[in-house]
Motif scaffolding. Structure first.
Motif, mmCIF file in Angstrom:
data_model
loop_
_atom_site.group_PDB
_atom_site.id
_atom_site.type_symbol
_atom_site.label_atom_id
_atom_site.label_comp_id
_atom_site.label_asym_id
_atom_site.label_seq_id
_atom_site.Cartn_x
_atom_site.Cartn_y
_atom_site.Cartn_z
ATOM 1 N N ASN A 1 0.874 -1.179 0.000
ATOM 2 C CA ASN A 1 0.000 0.000 0.000
ATOM 3 C C ASN A 1 0.913 1.232 0.000
ATOM 4 N N TRP A 2 1.442 1.568 -1.158
ATOM 5 C CA TRP A 2 2.509 2.556 -1.243
ATOM 6 C C TRP A 2 2.022 3.956 -0.877
ATOM 7 N N ASP A 3 0.822 4.291 -1.274
ATOM 8 C CA ASP A 3 0.331 5.638 -0.963
ATOM 9 C C ASP A 3 0.123 5.833 0.539
ATOM 10 N N GLU A 4 -0.460 4.807 1.192
ATOM 11 C CA GLU A 4 -0.645 4.906 2.651
ATOM 12 C C GLU A 4 0.698 4.962 3.369
ATOM 13 N N ALA A 5 1.670 4.178 2.898
ATOM 14 C CA ALA A 5 2.997 4.206 3.517
ATOM 15 C C ALA A 5 3.655 5.574 3.345
ATOM 16 N N GLN A 6 3.542 6.142 2.154
ATOM 17 C CA GLN A 6 4.122 7.463 1.921
ATOM 18 C C GLN A 6 3.467 8.514 2.811
ATOM 19 N N THR A 7 2.137 8.417 3.005
ATOM 20 C CA THR A 7 1.441 9.360 3.888
ATOM 21 C C THR A 7 1.965 9.270 5.318
ATOM 22 N N CYS A 8 2.191 8.038 5.785
ATOM 23 C CA CYS A 8 2.707 7.857 7.155
ATOM 24 C C CYS A 8 4.098 8.474 7.299
ATOM 25 N N PHE A 9 4.981 8.209 6.340
ATOM 26 C CA PHE A 9 6.344 8.736 6.437
ATOM 27 C C PHE A 9 6.364 10.260 6.341
ATOM 28 N N GLU A 10 5.571 10.811 5.451
ATOM 29 C CA GLU A 10 5.533 12.264 5.318
ATOM 30 C C GLU A 10 4.953 12.918 6.573
#
Length: 693
Positions: A481-490
């Motif tokens: 789930n790349w978009d959710e992971a990117q949201t968490c990191f950002e």
């Protein structure tokens, strides 16, 4: 003199010719005008300016701008006889100027003079005999006559005497508590009864005084029912009061008879006492906080000696403060002096046996040196000392699940118990507990849905919990789930920009993403190294990513730099050795494994080097098995199990090697002897060998 006489004669000759000029009396409004005209008149030879004080008499007589000739001449005669010549000449000049000016006055000026006169007359009448209420700005209103309330004065004096009696009674009671035994309560009760009688006497006097007081001019008779202030005294817990005073003033008592120790009592005169240059009693909390703060600050700046000096001063001021012992233990661990660290923690535990932080630190130290049984015992002692100590519960759960291999249920019980104890104590929930619990459910239990719910609960408790956001992003990246992971990191990088772990995980997720940008991943790795240049985990992940891109030499350089900054990071040595196994020579790989074992060896690890070296021995055994040196591979696998008896990877690799050689019985014995407590591995191995057979 001759000149003066001649001047007087000439003046007398001129006076009869001036009788035709009748001058009006000067008023308050035309004095300045007359004087002004006198100053500006230059044509006339002699200017006369007469100022009269009979303004109101002329006005009341109906003054119309002209004076009577007889009155003017008589006045002139008197003045000529009584005044000197020079003064007489000035008076003549003023009279002439006044006459000229009054002739030029208008009717409007005369009306204004009349209006001022009437207003002045009304004001005088109001001040003298009028019944009109005076203004609030008058002298009488601003400064009234003083009024003395005898009842109020008496009440104030009585309250002051009562306060003095209370203070005296409190001092007597305090002295009595220090001298008398704890079971002698009769004197205390008598003092309490005396205080109650004083309060009741005060209430009776107040009620009697209220029955005879005057309120707004109305007499309150004695027959009226006047309620006194009935003060209900709360029940005093003298034992609890004594404990509070002991904690405030640093008094320590004998546990048998309750008597205070002479060398630590500060209740005698209320002042700080010293003996041989050493302060007696407990130091102020703010002084201890100050010393510990500066010690932590020096430790962060790598000023080891300054931190150690501040911690020793804190122990000298209060030997029962556990923070100083904990700091000295951390300094010793940084120097790799584990016996000294253990000695400091034992000294603190001997003085504070119920300190959960010292007990947890002792368990962490024992876990670090490989004494897992002792570590578990100290963790259990910590949670018994304080059942709401969340850090001890998390450490105990991770020890049982990750190193003792007791399964996810053992850790789940610890987390549930910590949650229940926090709720029972009325404390807010701990986000750290839910973060570790969610990681357990995902990695050990494989329950993605429950893990996500626990992560979200931890974030609701603490929206700035970096660990929860980081692990949630890693889990979403594992599920692609790349978009959710990117949201968490950002989200984490918005409030924690210098977190190297988050930057490393973000870079790894970007490198694994199908449509990811390798240049962006490299930039994230470089940012992480700028933030924390000595983080070996970043070097390891960066080198593996570069190796996947095909740049083996750059990967070797990154491994070399990482091993130089963090020599005791075993995963980095293992990854470097595996890289040499795949892209280099076996001799170079063996050399890398040997250097890693020497660097990561623990003091109490024996010949195998301790738990940290287990992964290096296991990788070395796989290398020897691949090269065909099975005897060397067996020695490496044996060292692995000696360093960590429940190393699943080593048991699996050894058993598979024996099975490939046709030694099925030996493989079964290895699994039964080494991993009989790991139920999953045991059944997996049995099924595998049965299928092969």
């Amino acid at each position: 003199m001759a000149r003066i006489k001649q001047f007087n004669i000439n003046l007398l000759l001129l006076l009869p010719s001036l009788e035709a000029f009748t001058l009006p009396t000067a008023t308050s409004t035309n004095r300045g005008l007359c004087f002004h005209r006198y100053r500006k008149s230059t044509s006339s030879a002699i200017s006369l300016h007469v100022v009269s004080n009979g303004k109101q008499q002329n006005n009341e007589a109906g003054y119309d701008g002209h004076d009577d000739d007889s009155s003017s001449s008589s006045t002139d005669d008197v003045k000529r006889q009584s005044t000197p010549p020079r003064s007489r000449m000035k008076a003549v000049k003023r009279r002439k100027s006044s006459k000229i000016t009054s002739q030029n006055r208008s009717r409007r000026e005369i009306e204004m003079d009349e209006m001022r006169r009437k207003r002045q007359q009304k004001y005088e009448e109001m001040r003298q005999g009028s019944q009109i209420v005076p203004s609030i700005w008058s002298f009488e209103s601003l400064f009234p006559e003083p009024f003395f309330d005898e009842n109020q004065v008496e009440q104030d004096l009585e309250e002051a005497s009562l306060v003095k009696k209370k203070e005296k009674l409190a001092k007597q009671k305090q002295a009595m508590e220090l001298k008398a035994p704890l079971d002698d309560e009769r004197k205390v009760k008598s003092r309490e009864n005396e205080f109650i009688e004083l309060q009741e006497d005060r209430n009776r006097k107040r009620a009697a005084r209220a029955s005879n007081t005057t309120v707004d001019g109305l007499n309150v008779s004695k027959n009226q029912n006047v309620k006194a202030f009935n003060v209900s005294l709360p029940k005093v817990d003298w034992e609890m009061s004594r404990r509070v005073e002991d904690r405030m003033y640093g008094i320590r008592r004998d546990p048998i008879n309750g008597q205070p120790y002479d060398e630590t009592s500060l209740m005698g005169d209320g002042a700080v006492q010293f003996r041989d240059g050493v302060r007696l009693g407990k130091a102020l909390r703010v002084n201890l906080d100050r010393l510990n703060y500066f010690a932590k600050k020096d430790l962060r700046r790598n000023n080891i000696e300054g931190a150690r000096e501040n911690y020793l001063k804190a122990i000298e001021q209060d030997p029962f403060d556990g923070r100083a012992y904990l700091g000295l233990s951390r300094i010793a661990q940084r120097k790799r002096d584990f016996p000294a660290a253990r000695s400091h923690l034992r000294s603190g535990i001997s003085r504070c046996p119920e300190n959960p932080f010292l007990l947890q630190a002792m368990g962490s130290l024992e876990e670090r040196v490989g004494h897992l049984a002792q570590a578990e015992a100290f963790y259990i002692s910590s949670v018994r000392a304080q059942s709401t100590h969340a850090a001890a519960w998390v450490a105990l759960a991770q020890l049982r699940t990750r190193k003792l291999r007791q399964g996810p249920n053992a850790g789940r019980i610890c987390y549930q118990t910590a949650e229940r104890e926090l709720i029972r104590a009325g404390l807010p929930p701990n986000s750290f507990v839910y973060t570790a619990w969610a990681s357990l459910e995902y990695k050990e239990g494989g329950n993605y849905k429950l893990a996500k719910e626990l992560f979200q609960k931890a974030i609701e408790i603490d929206p700035r919990c970096s660990a929860a956001w980081l692990q949630l992003g890693v889990m979403e990246a594992d599920k692609e789930n790349w978009d959710e992971a990117q949201t968490c990191f950002e989200t984490v990088l918005k409030f924690d920009k210098r977190n190297s772990r988050v930057l490393q995980a973000y870079a790894i997720a970007e490198s694994r993403r199908p449509d990811g940008d390798s240049r962006e991943a490299i930039d994230l790795f470089e940012r992480a190294l700028r933030v924390k240049p000595y983080d070996a985990g970043v070097y390891q992940a960066y080198a593996l990513f570069v190796a996947d891109l095909g740049d083996i030499d750059m990967a070797r350089e990154l491994f070399r730099r990482g091993s130089g900054t963090a020599k005791r990071h075993a995963p980095l040595w293992q990854a470097w050795g595996v890289l040499e196994m795949d892209h280099g020579t076996p001799d170079v790989a063996r050399d890398v494994f040997q250097q890693g074992i020497w660097a990561c060896a623990q003091s109490g690890g024996g010949q195998s080097g301790g738990r940290r070296c287990a992964r290096l021995w296991q990788a070395w055994g796989v290398l020897e098995s691949r090269e065909g040196d099975y005897a060397a591979a067996r020695r490496c696998f044996s060292r692995t199990l000696d360093a960590e008896s429940r190393n699943v990877a080593a048991v699996t690799a050894w058993a598979l090697m024996e099975e490939s050689l046709g030694n099925s019985a030996d493989a079964r014995v290895i699994i039964e002897r080494r991993c009989f407590t790991s139920v999953n591995l045991f059944f997996f191995a049995l099924v595998y060998f049965h299928v092969v057979a």
